[in-house]
Structure formats: structure tokens, C-alpha cells
Design a protein around this motif. Structure first.
Motif, PDB file in Angstrom:
ATOM      1  N   UNK A  68       0.815  -1.211   0.000  1.00  0.00           N
ATOM      2  CA  UNK A  68       0.000   0.000   0.000  1.00  0.00           C
ATOM      3  C   UNK A  68       0.852   1.266   0.000  1.00  0.00           C
ATOM      4  N   UNK A  69       2.176   1.133  -0.002  1.00  0.00           N
ATOM      5  CA  UNK A  69       3.085   2.284   0.003  1.00  0.00           C
ATOM      6  C   UNK A  69       3.950   2.310  -1.253  1.00  0.00           C
ATOM      7  N   UNK A  70       3.314   2.291  -2.411  1.00  0.00           N
ATOM      8  CA  UNK A  70       4.068   2.307  -3.663  1.00  0.00           C
ATOM      9  C   UNK A  70       4.901   3.579  -3.810  1.00  0.00           C
ATOM     10  N   UNK A  71       4.533   4.630  -3.101  1.00  0.00           N
ATOM     11  CA  UNK A  71       5.313   5.868  -3.146  1.00  0.00           C
ATOM     12  C   UNK A  71       6.692   5.691  -2.512  1.00  0.00           C
TER      13      UNK A  71
ATOM     14  N   UNK B 281      11.088   3.094  -4.165  1.00  0.00           N
ATOM     15  CA  UNK B 281      12.178   3.598  -4.998  1.00  0.00           C
ATOM     16  C   UNK B 281      13.190   4.296  -4.096  1.00  0.00           C
ATOM     17  N   UNK B 282      14.331   4.610  -4.648  1.00  0.00           N
ATOM     18  CA  UNK B 282      15.346   5.338  -3.879  1.00  0.00           C
ATOM     19  C   UNK B 282      14.786   6.689  -3.446  1.00  0.00           C
ATOM     20  N   UNK B 283      14.164   7.391  -4.367  1.00  0.00           N
ATOM     21  CA  UNK B 283      13.614   8.716  -4.059  1.00  0.00           C
ATOM     22  C   UNK B 283      12.521   8.622  -2.987  1.00  0.00           C
ATOM     23  N   UNK B 284      11.683   7.609  -3.085  1.00  0.00           N
ATOM     24  CA  UNK B 284      10.609   7.446  -2.104  1.00  0.00           C
ATOM     25  C   UNK B 284      11.147   7.175  -0.708  1.00  0.00           C
ATOM     26  N   UNK B 285      12.158   6.331  -0.600  1.00  0.00           N
ATOM     27  CA  UNK B 285      12.765   6.047   0.709  1.00  0.00           C
ATOM     28  C   UNK B 285      13.477   7.285   1.240  1.00  0.00           C
TER      29      UNK B 285
END
Length: 150
Positions: free
Chosen positions: A50-53, A56-60
């Protein structure tokens, strides 16, 4: 789902003096779970679907910037500047015919590429892909995999 993120790659997006273990600790307490750090360099991070945002590196990096600040650690998300995309000066290529097989499709994105050369990827990209468990192939494929992860 688990993703692998090298610390050096994360810090290209995240400005902080927090240690790797602090990043692991505070992310795991408040957000994505950093299950382990391989070879003291690569975070193995579990992210719920549920946390597809955050997949990615940018999301983390965005998550870490917020969570570390709340934990009293200085952290900011670095701004990223991209050069403008330029059209090919001599060609205006038509898009291929798109056949809609259903009425539920409301948007289609496409990129037309021409004069593609099958080149080897740069060494830094091969190294990063290897660190996250992705095999390097050739530049066009590797760039797609790299950008997807970033």
C-alpha cells in the motif's frame, strides 16, 4: 515487497549526517522496515504494497527525511534538477497506432525512439544494478531498470 538500496545512492537524494544504523532504526520504527544492511552498505527494505510511493530510492529518501527530522536528526530531501528534454532536430516521428481493446483505458503514454545503438552501460550503472540484484544487459535496458529503481 523488499527492495535493495545502497547507502551511497540513498545519500544522493538525502542530506543527513545520520549513521546507517540510525537510518535503519528510525525508518524501521516509523515507516518501511529496514530488515538488514548487507556488507555495511546496502539496505534491505521491506515495503508494504500500500506504500508504492516508497518503492524507490527517491521514495525512501523522502520517507527518511521526514522520519529522521521527527527523531531529532537533521535531514532534508535534496532537490534534483533535470536538463530539459530536447526533440530530435531533424525528425518529427509519428506515434504508432494504438488500439484500445476496452473503454476503461483513459490514458496511454508512449515514447518513440529511433537510431538506437546497442551500447554497453556505464560502469557506475552496472555496479549499482549489481548492488541491487539486477543483471546488466545493455544501455537501453539498464537505463530503464535504473530509472525505475531510482
Amino acid at each position: 515487497m523488499n527492495i535493495l538500496i545502497p547507502d551511497t545512492w540513498l545519500r544522493e537524494h538525502l542530506q543527513t549526517k545520520a549513521s546507517k544504523t540510525d537510518i535503519q532504526k528510525y525508518l524501521s520504527l516509523s515507516g518501511p522496515s529496514v530488515e538488514r544492511i548487507y556488507d555495511d552498505e546496502v539496505y534491505d527494505i521491506e515495503i508494504t504494497t500500500n506504500r508504492v510511493d516508497s518503492m524507490s530510492v527517491r521514495g525512501i529518501a523522502r520517507e527518511a527525511a521526514t522520519i529522521l527530522k521527527r527523531a531529532g536528526k537533521a535531514a532534508t530531501l535534496k532537490q534534483i534538477h533535470f536538463p530539459p528534454i530536447q526533440k530530435h532536430p531533424n525528425k518529427n516521428l509519428p506515434l504508432p497506432e494504438i488500439i484500445y481493446e476496452t473503454d476503461t483505458i483513459h490514458r496511454v503514454l508512449a515514447v518513440v525512439m529511433t537510431d538506437v545503438q546497442h551500447l554497453d552501460s556505464p560502469e557506475f550503472m552496472k555496479k549499482r544494478l549489481a548492488e541491487i540484484g539486477v543483471n546488466a544487459h545493455e544501455a537501453l535496458i539498464d537505463i530503464s531498470n535504473y530509472i525505475t529503481h531510482e
